[in-house]
Design a protein around this motif. Sequence first.
Motif, short mmCIF file in Angstrom:
data_model
loop_
_atom_site.label_atom_id
_atom_site.label_comp_id
_atom_site.label_asym_id
_atom_site.label_seq_id
_atom_site.Cartn_x
_atom_site.Cartn_y
_atom_site.Cartn_z
N SER A 270 0.84 -1.20 0.00
CA SER A 270 0.00 0.00 0.00
C SER A 270 0.87 1.25 0.00
N GLY A 271 0.23 2.41 -0.15
CA GLY A 271 0.91 3.68 0.01
C GLY A 271 2.07 3.90 -0.93
N ILE A 272 3.12 4.50 -0.41
CA ILE A 272 4.30 4.84 -1.21
C ILE A 272 4.92 3.60 -1.82
N GLY A 273 5.02 2.52 -1.04
CA GLY A 273 5.66 1.30 -1.53
C GLY A 273 4.96 0.73 -2.75
N ARG A 274 3.63 0.68 -2.71
CA ARG A 274 2.87 0.17 -3.84
C ARG A 274 3.06 1.06 -5.08
#
Length: 240
Positions: free
Chosen positions: A11-15
């Motif tokens: 999720s978020g930045i990583g995704r």
Amino acid sequence: MKQVLITGATSGIGRSLALHYARNGFSVTACGRNEARLSELCNHHDNLKSLAFDITDSEQVIEASSTLEAFDIVILNAGDCEYIDNAANFDGALFKRVIGVNLLAMGDLLEHLIGKIRRGGQLVFVSSSVTYLPLPRAEAYGASKAGIDYLAKTLAIDLAPENIAVTLVQPGFIKTPLTDKNDFSMPFLLTAEQAAQRIYVGVEKRKKILDFPKRFTYLLRLLACMPFSWWCWLLTRKNK
């Protein structure tokens, strides 16, 4: 094809980073705990593959890393945020939990991943601009990110002879499932996609420190120049 590994990719930045690197022709190893989310992510591109493990579990880190070969870029992005709502009744378990995820887990990851980075490659830490100033309720989160800052800066020195560059990323407020829980104003809020684009460009330029958005981080740096007693007075006055 260049190889990149990204933790916290569910999720978020990583995704957003995983998708951005895949679109730009990298072979991406997306890491996280949630196998279903990783599978959904990997359906977007053929050059995306998943690796499910818990970064706080040493045995899982060892097992997962044993399946890996070499990478050009390793991005340590996984983390969590919880706030100390009542400092007078300090929540030690919460503090330990946040430090464990955000900082202590780095030890196992670094032990087993630095050796996988090719000479000329890069190690990237995603920290936070919270480290510029002490903020209310951020005792656990801020302390963990401050530790990451120091860790990244010392590794930048010690890994230079190995020809491994280190980039420390210090973003401002990014709209993610974590920040969706915040009950306060978040100035200059960026999307996860905007953050991923800026991180991608900064890593390509092999920047040692990458902070954004600049209008926010410059403001924090300016405020950090004031005497600490003034900053304390300002915050305690505001919270009365």
